[in-house]
Design a protein around this motif. Structure first.
Motif, PDB file in Angstrom:
ATOM      1  N   LEU A 175       0.815  -1.216   0.000  1.00 45.22           N
ATOM      2  CA  LEU A 175       0.000   0.000   0.000  1.00 45.22           C
ATOM      3  C   LEU A 175       0.846   1.263   0.000  1.00 45.22           C
ATOM      4  O   LEU A 175       0.371   2.334  -0.379  1.00 45.22           O
ATOM      5  CB  LEU A 175      -0.925   0.019   1.221  1.00 45.22           C
ATOM      6  CG  LEU A 175      -2.178  -0.853   1.196  1.00 45.22           C
ATOM      7  CD1 LEU A 175      -2.918  -0.720   2.521  1.00 45.22           C
ATOM      8  CD2 LEU A 175      -3.097  -0.454   0.056  1.00 45.22           C
ATOM      9  N   ALA A 176       2.093   1.140   0.461  1.00 48.66           N
ATOM     10  CA  ALA A 176       2.933   2.323   0.642  1.00 48.66           C
ATOM     11  C   ALA A 176       3.267   2.969  -0.704  1.00 48.66           C
ATOM     12  O   ALA A 176       3.639   2.291  -1.664  1.00 48.66           O
ATOM     13  CB  ALA A 176       4.214   1.956   1.373  1.00 48.66           C
ATOM     14  N   GLU A 177       3.117   4.279  -0.751  1.00 44.74           N
ATOM     15  CA  GLU A 177       3.529   5.019  -1.944  1.00 44.74           C
ATOM     16  C   GLU A 177       5.043   5.151  -1.987  1.00 44.74           C
ATOM     17  O   GLU A 177       5.656   5.121  -3.055  1.00 44.74           O
ATOM     18  CB  GLU A 177       2.877   6.404  -1.948  1.00 44.74           C
ATOM     19  CG  GLU A 177       3.194   7.196  -3.208  1.00 44.74           C
ATOM     20  CD  GLU A 177       2.577   8.587  -3.167  1.00 44.74           C
ATOM     21  OE1 GLU A 177       1.872   8.942  -4.118  1.00 44.74           O
ATOM     22  OE2 GLU A 177       2.809   9.303  -2.182  1.00 44.74           O
ATOM     23  N   THR A 178       5.669   5.293  -0.817  1.00 42.78           N
ATOM     24  CA  THR A 178       7.123   5.432  -0.726  1.00 42.78           C
ATOM     25  C   THR A 178       7.634   4.603   0.434  1.00 42.78           C
ATOM     26  O   THR A 178       7.056   4.609   1.524  1.00 42.78           O
ATOM     27  CB  THR A 178       7.520   6.903  -0.505  1.00 42.78           C
ATOM     28  OG1 THR A 178       6.939   7.711  -1.525  1.00 42.78           O
ATOM     29  CG2 THR A 178       9.029   7.061  -0.530  1.00 42.78           C
ATOM     30  N   ILE A 179       8.730   3.865   0.206  1.00 41.11           N
ATOM     31  CA  ILE A 179       9.466   3.177   1.270  1.00 41.11           C
ATOM     32  C   ILE A 179      10.893   3.710   1.232  1.00 41.11           C
ATOM     33  O   ILE A 179      11.614   3.515   0.252  1.00 41.11           O
ATOM     34  CB  ILE A 179       9.450   1.648   1.098  1.00 41.11           C
ATOM     35  CG1 ILE A 179       8.013   1.117   1.110  1.00 41.11           C
ATOM     36  CG2 ILE A 179      10.263   0.983   2.206  1.00 41.11           C
ATOM     37  CD1 ILE A 179       7.911  -0.385   0.950  1.00 41.11           C
ATOM     38  N   GLU A 180      11.268   4.385   2.289  1.00 41.00           N
ATOM     39  CA  GLU A 180      12.600   4.990   2.356  1.00 41.00           C
ATOM     40  C   GLU A 180      13.478   4.175   3.291  1.00 41.00           C
ATOM     41  O   GLU A 180      13.130   3.933   4.444  1.00 41.00           O
ATOM     42  CB  GLU A 180      12.504   6.429   2.849  1.00 41.00           C
ATOM     43  CG  GLU A 180      13.858   7.136   2.918  1.00 41.00           C
ATOM     44  CD  GLU A 180      13.720   8.593   3.311  1.00 41.00           C
ATOM     45  OE1 GLU A 180      14.642   9.118   3.975  1.00 41.00           O
ATOM     46  OE2 GLU A 180      12.690   9.213   2.960  1.00 41.00           O
ATOM     47  N   MET A 181      14.620   3.768   2.778  1.00 40.19           N
ATOM     48  CA  MET A 181      15.563   2.981   3.562  1.00 40.19           C
ATOM     49  C   MET A 181      16.417   3.928   4.404  1.00 40.19           C
ATOM     50  O   MET A 181      17.104   4.794   3.868  1.00 40.19           O
ATOM     51  CB  MET A 181      16.456   2.152   2.629  1.00 40.19           C
ATOM     52  CG  MET A 181      17.538   1.368   3.337  1.00 40.19           C
ATOM     53  SD  MET A 181      16.880  -0.044   4.224  1.00 40.19           S
ATOM     54  CE  MET A 181      18.388  -0.760   4.875  1.00 40.19           C
ATOM     55  N   VAL A 182      16.335   3.763   5.712  1.00 39.93           N
ATOM     56  CA  VAL A 182      17.188   4.531   6.627  1.00 39.93           C
ATOM     57  C   VAL A 182      18.306   3.589   7.064  1.00 39.93           C
ATOM     58  O   VAL A 182      18.066   2.645   7.829  1.00 39.93           O
ATOM     59  CB  VAL A 182      16.389   5.054   7.841  1.00 39.93           C
ATOM     60  CG1 VAL A 182      17.295   5.880   8.738  1.00 39.93           C
ATOM     61  CG2 VAL A 182      15.194   5.871   7.374  1.00 39.93           C
ATOM     62  N   ASP A 183      19.520   3.818   6.571  1.00 36.38           N
ATOM     63  CA  ASP A 183      20.602   2.855   6.727  1.00 36.38           C
ATOM     64  C   ASP A 183      21.718   3.425   7.597  1.00 36.38           C
ATOM     65  O   ASP A 183      21.959   4.640   7.617  1.00 36.38           O
ATOM     66  CB  ASP A 183      21.154   2.483   5.345  1.00 36.38           C
ATOM     67  CG  ASP A 183      22.104   1.306   5.412  1.00 36.38           C
ATOM     68  OD1 ASP A 183      21.933   0.476   6.318  1.00 36.38           O
ATOM     69  OD2 ASP A 183      22.998   1.222   4.553  1.00 36.38           O
ATOM     70  N   LEU A 184      22.366   2.519   8.295  1.00 36.74           N
ATOM     71  CA  LEU A 184      23.520   2.870   9.123  1.00 36.74           C
ATOM     72  C   LEU A 184      24.416   1.648   9.198  1.00 36.74           C
ATOM     73  O   LEU A 184      23.930   0.523   9.383  1.00 36.74           O
ATOM     74  CB  LEU A 184      23.064   3.291  10.529  1.00 36.74           C
ATOM     75  CG  LEU A 184      24.126   3.912  11.436  1.00 36.74           C
ATOM     76  CD1 LEU A 184      24.594   5.250  10.866  1.00 36.74           C
ATOM     77  CD2 LEU A 184      23.570   4.134  12.836  1.00 36.74           C
ATOM     78  N   ALA A 185      25.700   1.847   9.049  1.00 41.03           N
ATOM     79  CA  ALA A 185      26.636   0.734   9.093  1.00 41.03           C
ATOM     80  C   ALA A 185      26.571   0.048  10.447  1.00 41.03           C
ATOM     81  O   ALA A 185      26.361   0.699  11.479  1.00 41.03           O
ATOM     82  CB  ALA A 185      28.056   1.228   8.823  1.00 41.03           C
ATOM     83  N   PRO A 186      26.768  -1.282  10.501  1.00 41.12           N
ATOM     84  CA  PRO A 186      26.692  -2.002  11.782  1.00 41.12           C
ATOM     85  C   PRO A 186      27.644  -1.452  12.837  1.00 41.12           C
ATOM     86  O   PRO A 186      27.296  -1.372  14.016  1.00 41.12           O
ATOM     87  CB  PRO A 186      27.042  -3.435  11.397  1.00 41.12           C
ATOM     88  CG  PRO A 186      26.644  -3.551   9.961  1.00 41.12           C
ATOM     89  CD  PRO A 186      26.924  -2.210   9.366  1.00 41.12           C
ATOM     90  N   GLU A 187      28.869  -1.061  12.412  1.00 39.43           N
ATOM     91  CA  GLU A 187      29.832  -0.529  13.378  1.00 39.43           C
ATOM     92  C   GLU A 187      29.311   0.766  13.999  1.00 39.43           C
ATOM     93  O   GLU A 187      29.430   0.970  15.218  1.00 39.43           O
ATOM     94  CB  GLU A 187      31.179  -0.277  12.695  1.00 39.43           C
ATOM     95  CG  GLU A 187      31.866  -1.523  12.166  1.00 39.43           C
ATOM     96  CD  GLU A 187      31.329  -1.985  10.823  1.00 39.43           C
ATOM     97  OE1 GLU A 187      31.761  -3.036  10.328  1.00 39.43           O
ATOM     98  OE2 GLU A 187      30.453  -1.280  10.271  1.00 39.43           O
ATOM     99  N   ASP A 188      28.744   1.638  13.174  1.00 42.46           N
ATOM    100  CA  ASP A 188      28.216   2.902  13.701  1.00 42.46           C
ATOM    101  C   ASP A 188      27.011   2.669  14.607  1.00 42.46           C
ATOM    102  O   ASP A 188      26.822   3.370  15.605  1.00 42.46           O
ATOM    103  CB  ASP A 188      27.823   3.818  12.543  1.00 42.46           C
ATOM    104  CG  ASP A 188      29.034   4.251  11.721  1.00 42.46           C
ATOM    105  OD1 ASP A 188      30.153   4.253  12.283  1.00 42.46           O
ATOM    106  OD2 ASP A 188      28.856   4.569  10.528  1.00 42.46           O
ATOM    107  N   LEU A 189      26.178   1.689  14.262  1.00 42.53           N
ATOM    108  CA  LEU A 189      25.010   1.403  15.079  1.00 42.53           C
ATOM    109  C   LEU A 189      25.429   0.865  16.445  1.00 42.53           C
ATOM    110  O   LEU A 189      24.863   1.252  17.485  1.00 42.53           O
ATOM    111  CB  LEU A 189      24.106   0.393  14.364  1.00 42.53           C
ATOM    112  CG  LEU A 189      22.827  -0.012  15.107  1.00 42.53           C
ATOM    113  CD1 LEU A 189      21.980   1.204  15.458  1.00 42.53           C
ATOM    114  CD2 LEU A 189      22.010  -0.986  14.280  1.00 42.53           C
TER     115      LEU A 189
END
Length: 883
Positions: A175-189
């Motif tokens: 149903l979503a018009e937009t899916i935005e990937m919010v990404d962060l490297a595992p080390e930074d997380l």
């Protein structure tokens, strides 16, 4: 050129989808691989930008988890108050969907899409709240972690070593018009986690040892990126199909997943969903309900829940009925052109494999060109659940019939034994076994066949009436008889049950046809609903209520099988279904606390009503097939109601058009006819006022006479209008007395002497004509209108003849003239209101005179009509009772 002409059906589907998106709100999902990657922070930043652009933005739910940067961003936005829910003595804050709908913002922020609501709320899951908000036309921003996607649930569980209970169906992502990937490297997380920017220190240390291991984060990040890639690929494919640019596959894959009655089937369903998504293929989930095994209520409901999970993930679901599971599956697969069958692995002991092959083996052996995929269960294998037969009442009556049938066969054999050989007596017993097997019960059939062999051996083979069988020939005969009897009984019972299953399938198939035929031959909302609830109650063996909106509330208009009234809670469920146009109640994820299932009656212009379906057995669920059939029947009922409503609207529209036409004709006629005498009188009065001093007495008298004539004509017109209004608005009350018809005519002709001028009137009445009972005022009005009508249509000096004769207990009165007569097509129109004949010699008159005559004569119990005279001219005739 690879481009092709666009497919009209796909273009139409694309247009319909675009229209749906325009009517509903727009959904944007901020997807992350794990908590702490910045989904909520990014969502709030985008929301602040939208608010600066002038959009009405509010915060529905945002979980800060003590993060200062999140709290700082929230301060700049309006936060909707949450509702307090009591849960085991604790006060929980939950999202208030009613307050949101009342506030009706342009955009609302809903953090943690997979959250489970507290018990007792409208929806069990937050994603359902979001779905309703979207249906109301409000845009939504929300956050989601990849481990909560339903189709990835099993994969995530294998990666992190624990089961994720809170999931969101893949249909919400679609149903979503937009899916935005919010990404962060595992080390930074992990660094953010140690700095306390994700959880509190105590929680952070525990999370590092379990969920937030680097390997887990890498794998979850890959899953999130794949989910985004699949989403983008699906959008590209949809665009290509819509535009007809390129044909991707020459053939289409179709998957079929076999659903059982155990919890392990959920993993097989999710795996099939992922496979279907990767292959861009259609997929179908089926469950085989075989009469050979009786499922318990718990097993049956588990199978239904598995089918609904598949349906929620986008599958078409089907319930098959038959004795041969593998045969039913493969026949269905070949009918639907299935290319791949997916089934769970089953572990069975070797001795059971030797006795009887498993369903998996049968499918692999008989599948032919169809690929069969075998998938492991939750613990590596799926152990087939023991299908414990439901405790059915023992058919003692059938056992008694079996015993009686064997006794009857024995008696018959005793009678024919002296004239027939012992071997021929077997056929009588076989006939009896077949008769018992027709009752459709395995137990009594086996009992009858075994008892028949023993009885035959005891009475007709061993002459000393004991069970010692010395002759090997007879031993072999008894063995063959037992086997044949068992085969006959088994085949007969199997055929009987297959026939019952075929009848059930045929009954369901013809249900829509019968319902639509009954509805098509009926008109009226109450009659349509009465037919619908009665038919559906018989079809589903349940209680049915039909609710339609009246005065802003849903009211029960028809019901069958129940006399109870709806509680306030049930009424609210029905209202929700009506407002949203979605199924809710028992067996669904929306308002499941209800004891019944509520189905909307969906028409082309929206929801027009609700059906309440309550099964007599407590908490029993409708099967997937029954639910689909119920929805189809509901659509038929809605269609019939809409057609009936449109027909009523068409009739009302036609009536309104006719009313407007008559009103316009009335206004035009009245304004013209009233203006003419009024204008003439005013002209004469003006002349008299301005030139009165210059006119002699003769001139003044002439003008006064003209004024009097015109005002008299005006008075007559007004009298006709008022009289017609009186005759139509109320029941005419006649003041009947016995009067002389000759006296009445003399009074009328005297009053009309000025209008008659030199036109002679000949009255010919029988000398012995007795006095007649009538209302003299009204009958005088009839004669006045008929004579006035003759004056308008004939030359000044042509005579008028009025005659009366007595016939068959009535007086027949005729008013005849020597004018041009009546035009043939006007004979049946003369007595209509405001109708004026085409041969009218003057434009004056409202066309009400003859209509008034018709009403008065009818009130007296007589008849009135018009016809042409043989020698020329018209004749108006009416009858009056003598007594």
């Amino acid at each position: 050129m690879d481009e092709q002409r666009p497919n009209p059906e796909k273009l139409l589907q694309q247009v319909m989808e675009e229209e749906r998106q325009q009517q509903s709100g727009k959904l944007k999902i901020y997807l992350g691989a794990a908590p702490g990657v910045g989904k909520t922070y990014t969502m709030l930043q985008d929301a602040i930008v939208k608010r600066k652009e002038g959009l009405d933005v509010v915060v529905g739910v945002v979980e800060t988890h003590g993060r200062q940067e999140i709290e700082a961003l929230i301060k700049d936005l309006e936060i909707l108050p949450q509702q307090m829910v009591d849960y085991h003595g604790k006060q929980l804050k939950e999202f208030d969907i009613d307050a949101t709908l009342k506030r009706n913002p342009s955009l609302i922020l809903m953090d943690e899409m997979a959250h489970t609501n507290a018990p007792g709320l409208r929806h069990t899951k937050r994603w359902q709240d979001i779905k309703e908000i979207l249906d109301r036309g409000i845009d939504v921003y929300t956050t989601l972690n990849v481990q909560h996607i339903e189709s990835l649930n099993d994969v995530v569980s294998q990666i992190i070593g624990t089961h994720i209970k809170e999931t969101v169906p893949d249909s919400m992502l679609e149903l979503a018009e937009t899916i935005e990937m919010v990404d962060l490297a595992p080390e930074d997380l992990i660094k953010r986690l140690h700095e306390g920017k994700v959880y509190f220190p105590a929680q952070a240390e525990l999370a590092t040892e379990n969920f937030f291991r680097k390997g887990n984060l890498i794998a979850l990040r890959e899953l999130a990126l794949r989910a985004i890639a699949e989403r983008v690929g699906a959008q590209v494919l949809l665009y290509r199909h819509g535009q007809g640019i390129e044909r991707i596959w020459p053939t289409q894959e179709r998957l079929l997943v076999c659903v059982g009655h155990d919890s392990a089937s959920s993993k097989i369903i999710r795996a099939t969903k992922r496979m279907a998504t990767n292959l861009r293929a259609e997929w179908i989930a089926i469950h085989v309900d075989t009469p050979r095994f009786r499922l318990s209520d718990g097993q049956r409901n588990q199978a239904l829940q598995n089918l609904r999970l598949a349906e929620q993930l986008g599958a078409e679901t089907k319930t098959l009925t038959g004795l041969d599971c593998s045969g039913e599956i493969l026949n269905f697969a070949r009918e639907r052109n299935i290319t791949k069958i997916i089934i769970g692995k089953q572990v069975r002991s070797r001795w059971r494999e030797l006795i009887r092959s498993s369903l998996v083996d049968e499918l692999v052996r008989q599948s032919g060109d169809i690929d069969v995929y075998i998938i492991t269960g939750e613990a590596g294998t799926t152990k087939p659940a023991k299908i414990a037969p439901t405790k059915q009442p023992i058919p003692w009556k059938t056992y008694a019939i079996a015993l009686g049938m064997v006794a009857l066969c024995t008696l018959i054999d005793f009678l024919i034994y002296p004239i027939s050989g012992a071997s021929n007596l077997i056929m009588v017993y076989l006939l009896g076994v077949t008769a018992v097997a027709l009752f459709g019960e395995f137990g009594p059939s086996i009992f009858a066949s075994t008892l028949s062999v023993l009885t035959y051996a005891y009475f007709f083979i061993t002459h000393d009436f004991n069970f010692s069988v010395k002759d090997i020939q007879y031993s072999f005969t008894l063995l063959v008889m037992l086997v044949v009897a068992q085969i006959i009984s088994h085949l007969t019972v199997r055929t009987r049950r297959q026939t019952e299953a075929a009848h059930l399938t045929e009954r369901r198939t013809s249900a829509l046809h019968i319902l639509s035929r009954q509805l098509a031959s009926t008109r009226g909302v109450d009659k349509l609903l009465e037919i619908a609830v009665r038919y559906l109650s018989e079809l589903f063996a349940c209680d049915i209520m039909a609710l339609l909106p009246e005065g802003g509330h849903l009211m029960v208009r028809a019901k069958c099988g129940t006399t109870q009234e709806l509680s306030a809670k049930e009424q609210s469920v029905a209202q929700w279904v009506f407002d949203l146009g979605q199924i809710a109640g028992l067996g669904t994820d929306t308002l499941p606390f209800s004891d019944a299932t509520y189905v909307p009656l969906l028409a082309s212009q929206g929801t027009i009503g609700v059906l309440r379906v309550h099964l007599p057995q407590s908490r029993q669920l409708l099967t997937s097939e029954q639910m689909h059939l119920l929805e189809a029947c509901a659509n038929q009922v809605a269609l019939a109601l809409e057609v009936d409503r449109l027909q009523d609207q068409a009739k009302k529209s036609e009536l309104q058009i006719e009313t407007d036409r008559v009103r316009n004709a009335l206004l035009q006629t009245v304004s013209h006819d009233l203006r003419t005498p009024l204008g003439a009188a005013m002209g004469a009065a003006s002349t008299l006022s301005e030139l009165g001093d210059e006119l002699d007495a003769r001139g003044v008298k002439k003008l006064g006479k003209e004024i009097c004539i015109e005002l008299e004509h005006l008075s007559r017109l007004m009298n006709n209008l008022l009289q017609m209004t009186y005759l139509e608005a109320e029941t005419v009350k006649l003041q009947k007395e016995y009067y002389s018809l000759n006296d009445t005519l003399s009074a009328v002709t005297a009053l009309l002497s000025q209008q008659l001028g030199k036109k002679p009137v000949y009255v010919r009445l029988p000398r012995d004509l007795p006095k007649i009972p009538y209302d003299q005022t009204l009958i005088s009005e009839v004669f006045s209108n008929l004579i006035d009508n003759v004056i308008k249509f004939t030359a000044p000096k042509t005579p008028i003849e009025i005659t009366a004769i007595i016939e068959r207990g009535q007086v027949l009165v005729s008013v005849e003239d020597y004018g041009p007569g009546i035009v043939a097509d006007e004979v049946n129109k003369l007595f209509e209101k405001f109708y004026r004949g085409r041969l009218l010699t003057t434009e004056r008159g409202l066309g009400l005179g003859l209509a008034i005559c018709h009403r008065i004569i009818t009130a007296h119990g007589g008849e009135i009509w018009a016809e042409n005279r043989t020698g020329g001219g018209a004749a108006f005739r009416f009858t009056l009772p003598l007594y």
